[in-house]
Scaffold this motif. Structure first.
Motif, PDB file in Angstrom:
ATOM      1  N   VAL A 187      -2.286   9.894  -3.947  1.00  3.33           N
ATOM      2  CA  VAL A 187      -1.947   9.248  -5.254  1.00  3.33           C
ATOM      3  C   VAL A 187      -2.871   8.403  -6.006  1.00  3.33           C
ATOM      4  O   VAL A 187      -4.100   8.178  -5.369  1.00  3.33           O
ATOM      5  CB  VAL A 187      -0.638   8.161  -4.829  1.00  3.33           C
ATOM      6  CG1 VAL A 187       0.432   8.897  -4.305  1.00  3.33           C
ATOM      7  CG2 VAL A 187      -1.286   7.174  -4.037  1.00  3.33           C
ATOM      8  N   THR A 188      -2.799   8.215  -7.090  1.00  2.00           N
ATOM      9  CA  THR A 188      -4.045   7.645  -7.840  1.00  2.00           C
ATOM     10  C   THR A 188      -4.132   6.033  -7.265  1.00  2.00           C
ATOM     11  O   THR A 188      -2.746   5.475  -7.103  1.00  2.00           O
ATOM     12  CB  THR A 188      -3.910   7.747  -9.368  1.00  2.00           C
ATOM     13  OG1 THR A 188      -2.537   7.353  -9.771  1.00  2.00           O
ATOM     14  CG2 THR A 188      -4.051   9.082  -9.835  1.00  2.00           C
TER      15      THR A 188
ATOM     16  N   GLN B 270       0.565   1.718  -0.398  1.00  6.17           N
ATOM     17  CA  GLN B 270       1.431   2.026   0.599  1.00  6.17           C
ATOM     18  C   GLN B 270       2.676   2.816   0.407  1.00  6.17           C
ATOM     19  O   GLN B 270       2.893   3.567   0.930  1.00  6.17           O
ATOM     20  CB  GLN B 270       1.615   1.043   1.496  1.00  6.17           C
ATOM     21  CG  GLN B 270       0.374   0.444   2.594  1.00  6.17           C
ATOM     22  CD  GLN B 270       0.430  -0.781   3.466  1.00  6.17           C
ATOM     23  OE1 GLN B 270       1.378  -0.657   4.226  1.00  6.17           O
ATOM     24  NE2 GLN B 270      -0.285  -1.781   3.247  1.00  6.17           N
ATOM     25  N   HIS B 271       3.528   2.150  -0.120  1.00  9.24           N
ATOM     26  CA  HIS B 271       4.837   2.475  -0.656  1.00  9.24           C
ATOM     27  C   HIS B 271       4.622   3.824  -1.580  1.00  9.24           C
ATOM     28  O   HIS B 271       5.504   4.628  -1.556  1.00  9.24           O
ATOM     29  CB  HIS B 271       5.660   1.316  -1.331  1.00  9.24           C
ATOM     30  CG  HIS B 271       5.831   0.248  -0.463  1.00  9.24           C
ATOM     31  ND1 HIS B 271       6.595   0.307   0.519  1.00  9.24           N
ATOM     32  CD2 HIS B 271       5.229  -0.849  -0.700  1.00  9.24           C
ATOM     33  CE1 HIS B 271       6.580  -0.984   1.306  1.00  9.24           C
ATOM     34  NE2 HIS B 271       5.770  -1.613   0.422  1.00  9.24           N
ATOM     35  N   ARG B 272       3.755   3.887  -2.317  1.00 10.15           N
ATOM     36  CA  ARG B 272       3.608   5.008  -3.313  1.00 10.15           C
ATOM     37  C   ARG B 272       3.178   6.083  -2.242  1.00 10.15           C
ATOM     38  O   ARG B 272       3.747   7.374  -2.628  1.00 10.15           O
ATOM     39  CB  ARG B 272       2.424   4.634  -4.348  1.00 10.15           C
ATOM     40  CG  ARG B 272       2.964   3.767  -5.386  1.00 10.15           C
ATOM     41  CD  ARG B 272       2.117   3.854  -6.898  1.00 10.15           C
ATOM     42  NE  ARG B 272       0.732   3.729  -6.783  1.00 10.15           N
ATOM     43  CZ  ARG B 272       0.140   2.691  -6.570  1.00 10.15           C
ATOM     44  NH1 ARG B 272       0.669   1.572  -6.736  1.00 10.15           N
ATOM     45  NH2 ARG B 272      -1.124   2.610  -5.981  1.00 10.15           N
ATOM     46  N   ILE B 273       2.310   5.935  -1.435  1.00  9.94           N
ATOM     47  CA  ILE B 273       2.056   7.251  -0.561  1.00  9.94           C
ATOM     48  C   ILE B 273       3.131   7.472   0.221  1.00  9.94           C
ATOM     49  O   ILE B 273       3.388   8.886   0.253  1.00  9.94           O
ATOM     50  CB  ILE B 273       0.908   6.653   0.485  1.00  9.94           C
ATOM     51  CG1 ILE B 273      -0.547   6.387  -0.446  1.00  9.94           C
ATOM     52  CG2 ILE B 273       0.595   7.566   1.449  1.00  9.94           C
ATOM     53  CD1 ILE B 273      -1.544   5.772   0.330  1.00  9.94           C
ATOM     54  N   VAL B 274       3.873   6.678   0.653  1.00 10.68           N
ATOM     55  CA  VAL B 274       5.123   7.086   1.515  1.00 10.68           C
ATOM     56  C   VAL B 274       6.095   7.787   0.627  1.00 10.68           C
ATOM     57  O   VAL B 274       6.652   9.073   1.063  1.00 10.68           O
ATOM     58  CB  VAL B 274       5.787   5.934   2.158  1.00 10.68           C
ATOM     59  CG1 VAL B 274       7.219   6.156   2.590  1.00 10.68           C
ATOM     60  CG2 VAL B 274       4.978   5.215   3.230  1.00 10.68           C
ATOM     61  N   GLN B 275       6.307   7.435  -0.393  1.00  9.86           N
ATOM     62  CA  GLN B 275       7.114   8.344  -1.612  1.00  9.86           C
ATOM     63  C   GLN B 275       6.740   9.442  -2.018  1.00  9.86           C
ATOM     64  O   GLN B 275       7.435  10.412  -1.756  1.00  9.86           O
ATOM     65  CB  GLN B 275       7.368   7.213  -2.838  1.00  9.86           C
ATOM     66  CG  GLN B 275       8.277   8.100  -3.811  1.00  9.86           C
ATOM     67  CD  GLN B 275       8.444   7.055  -5.141  1.00  9.86           C
ATOM     68  OE1 GLN B 275       7.650   5.959  -5.259  1.00  9.86           O
ATOM     69  NE2 GLN B 275       9.125   7.521  -5.975  1.00  9.86           N
ATOM     70  N   LYS B 276       5.327   9.678  -2.117  1.00  6.09           N
ATOM     71  CA  LYS B 276       4.661  11.075  -2.555  1.00  6.09           C
ATOM     72  C   LYS B 276       4.708  12.104  -1.098  1.00  6.09           C
ATOM     73  O   LYS B 276       5.115  13.226  -1.243  1.00  6.09           O
ATOM     74  CB  LYS B 276       3.265  10.828  -2.872  1.00  6.09           C
ATOM     75  CG  LYS B 276       2.643  12.152  -3.177  1.00  6.09           C
ATOM     76  CD  LYS B 276       3.208  12.898  -4.229  1.00  6.09           C
ATOM     77  CE  LYS B 276       3.240  12.297  -5.370  1.00  6.09           C
ATOM     78  NZ  LYS B 276       3.639  13.081  -6.661  1.00  6.09           N
ATOM     79  N   VAL B 277       4.604  11.419   0.105  1.00 11.90           N
ATOM     80  CA  VAL B 277       4.736  12.241   1.158  1.00 11.90           C
ATOM     81  C   VAL B 277       6.037  12.613   1.492  1.00 11.90           C
ATOM     82  O   VAL B 277       6.332  13.875   1.612  1.00 11.90           O
ATOM     83  CB  VAL B 277       4.139  11.544   2.649  1.00 11.90           C
ATOM     84  CG1 VAL B 277       4.516  12.164   4.004  1.00 11.90           C
ATOM     85  CG2 VAL B 277       2.640  11.285   2.492  1.00 11.90           C
TER      86      VAL B 277
END
Length: 583
Positions: free
Chosen positions: A54-55, A252-259
């Protein structure tokens, strides 16, 4: 190139890169592993923990502020004596940094992300410790992202009197021993673990979902840490000292959502590929079935023409080629493969008479050999149509005698100077025998004639991996091992035709290779003697063997090209992963 572009621009490669699952024994189910999708999942996790998924957002709170918040919470808990003072770990050196990270991230050790502790096993002899209401997880139970029930439970007394650690909902568990090293889960209930599991209670500002995907991404690294011993193990100390890249809390939360989003895409790709493979397998089964079900030569030719027209699209997997091989063997023992016998060749009646004579002569040669097995035993049998100039007989009518491989004491085995013993593992799927690794034994002189194999003897595994067969055609003296049956064929029977028969679907079914019966599968010579055997004229046996050899060789060439193509696709997938991580 964005993560989504990296995935979508190579969809064909991710779904086409498949390999056969490793398996042992003749009962292999031939399932495949979607290697491309597996590599894609690994890539997603690796991109996530490197800050490439993510960016970065300049409005995110700095990691330094997050670390200060963690230190503040840690100090408060230390003051309240809620936790023990952790051991101070050395500063991170540049050589420890596993990969470059975004400027808004910070390198830190896993120890800084939470409070870590391993579990324990209450004394098994104390019945008051087990059967209570507290879950007690073992490493093998960490098989999904969220877990809420355990195979065993312990009591409050066990928690009070032993060193088990009471973990809370939301804590993250990681396995430390054996084949489960690096497997991780999040607890959905309060619970404990054994000593093979380490648990982490994340500090505020550390997403347990982010920590979970971080541990999953690092699994190969943890496995490497545990290598070298008799059983691969890692320790809590090795885990907490591991260096990772820490992003801001919001990221961290954006990464979890993207994963989650990309893993769902992988799930769809996996399901789509599995459905296609299943449909392909059904089509192959149906079309190959028309060949063995053909009622005459004309119908067989028509069905073959229909199959040949789509050959390139049908036989594109290792399993489909293996099924083609089985069909070839079945057609062979149905008399549909080779040119039929002509009027000048020996009629089948004469061959049957010769077999009876050869059995009688062979059985009278020595009193040491086991008496021939009677083929007159009633059996259910599996009969299919055969040519008019063939004859159904009992399998026992094709051999002179049978012999069970002898057992030897440990002291009979010698490093040199003995006679090799043929084991199932010395026999390959083409019926060849390799004695290079065969153990050797000392055989008493008065037993050699009884034990030694002769050229063209048939060997059949009688227990465990039943149905593994071979033709003994070596000049080297050898004897069969204890789990093999030796069949000494009549001279008028081509041993390679017998090998084809035993490995055909008809023969394998008779042997009980795919039986679902409970217990260790086994077969004996008496049972084998009663098998229905499709007997062709003598000269036709040789033509069948020649034709089968030609067709199986073509199948092997096709499989080799297919395996090479699969290997290339897997290597391409690996290359794309490497390029994606280095971009």
């Amino acid at each position: 190139m964005s993560a989504r572009e990296l995935i979508t621009e190579h969809l064909g490669l991710w779904t086409e890169a498949v390999t056969k699952k490793s398996s042992s024994g003749r009962g292999s189910n031939g399932k495949v592993e979607l290697t491309g999708v597996k590599k894609l999942r690994e890539l997603i996790l690796e991109l996530a923990v490197r800050g490439k998924l993510v960016t970065q957002d300049k409005d995110d709170g700095p990691v330094s502020l997050l670390l200060k918040k963690i230190e503040s919470e840690k100090s408060a808990q230390l003051k309240a004596k809620a936790i023990r003072k952790p051991k101070k770990l050395p500063e991170i050196q540049e050589i420890e940094q596993p990969f470059p990270i975004p400027v808004s991230w910070r390198y830190c050790r896993l120890n800084e992300l939470g409070v870590w502790g391993s579990g324990a096993t209450p004394k098994r002899g104390n019945s008051h410790y087990y059967g209570g209401g507290i879950p007690w997880f073992k490493s093998g139970e960490l098989y999904k992202d969220f877990i809420d029930s355990s195979e065993e439970t312990i009591t409050e007394l066990a928690v009070q009197e032993t060193s088990v650690r009471m973990n809370q909902p939301g804590d993250v568990l990681i396995a430390m021993y054996g084949a489960t090293i690096g497997k991780a889960s999040i607890l959905e209930v309060a619970g404990t673990t054994n000593q093979a599991v380490c648990a982490c209670t994340p500090w505020p500002g550390i997403s347990n979902r982010f920590l979970l995907l971080l541990l999953k991404a690092y699994r190969s690294r943890f496995i490497a840490m545990g290598a070298g011993g008799a059983q691969p193990n890692i320790s809590r100390e090795k885990i907490i000292a591991t260096v990772i890249g820490l992003p801001p809390e919001e990221e961290q939360h954006r990464i979890v959502q993207k994963v989650d989003e990309l893993m769902a895409l992988c799930d769809r790709l996996e399901q789509q590929t599995s459905d296609q493979l299943e449909a392909h397998e059904t089509l192959v089964d149906t079309l190959l079935g028309t060949l063995t079900q053909s009622e005459n030569a004309t119908e067989l030719a028509d069905n073959w023409a229909r199959l040949a027209a789509h050959f390139d699209t049908l036989f594109t997997t290792e399993q489909s080629i293996d099924k083609l091989k089985q069909t070839i063997l079945q057609l062979a023992v149905m008399g549909r493969l080779a040119k039929p016998a002509n009027q000048e060749e020996e009629p089948i009646e004469s061959l049957v008479e010769n077999l009876a004579s050869e059995r009688a002569d062979g059985d009278n040669k020595t009193s040491q050999r086991k008496k021939k097995d009677s083929p007159q035993i009633a059996s259910k049998g599996f009969r299919h149509p055969i040519p008019e100039n063939w004859k159904w007989i009992k399998f026992g009518e094709t051999w002179i005698n049978s012999f069970y491989g002898p057992r030897f004491a440990k002291h009979d085995y010698v490093p040199s100077g003995g006679i090799p013993t043929v084991r199932t593992t010395d026999m390959d799927d083409k019926g060849r025998i390799d004695l290079r690794n065969a153990p050797t034994v000392l055989v008493p002189a008065n037993k050699k004639e009884l034990y030694l194999l002769e050229k063209n003897d048939i060997l059949v595994t009688r227990s465990g991996s039943i149905g593994v067969t071979a033709v003994y055609d070596l000049e080297t003296p050898a004897i069969p091992s204890a789990y093999l049956i030796r069949l000494r064929l009549c001279p008028s029977i081509n041993p390679h035709y017998v090998f084809i028969y035993l490995n055909s679907p008809h023969g394998q079914k008779s042997l009980g290779v795919h039986s679902t019966a409970v217990g260790v599968p086994n077969v004996n010579a008496t049972k084998m003697a009663s098998f229905d055997f499709p007997l062709p004229p003598k000269e036709e046996q040789s033509r069948i063997v020649q034709k089968v050899d030609e067709l199986i060789a073509l199948c092997d060439q096709l499989k080799e090209r297919l395996n090479q193509a699969c290997k290339t696709r897997c290597q391409l997938a690996e290359t794309i992963v490497e390029q994606g991580l280095s971009a």
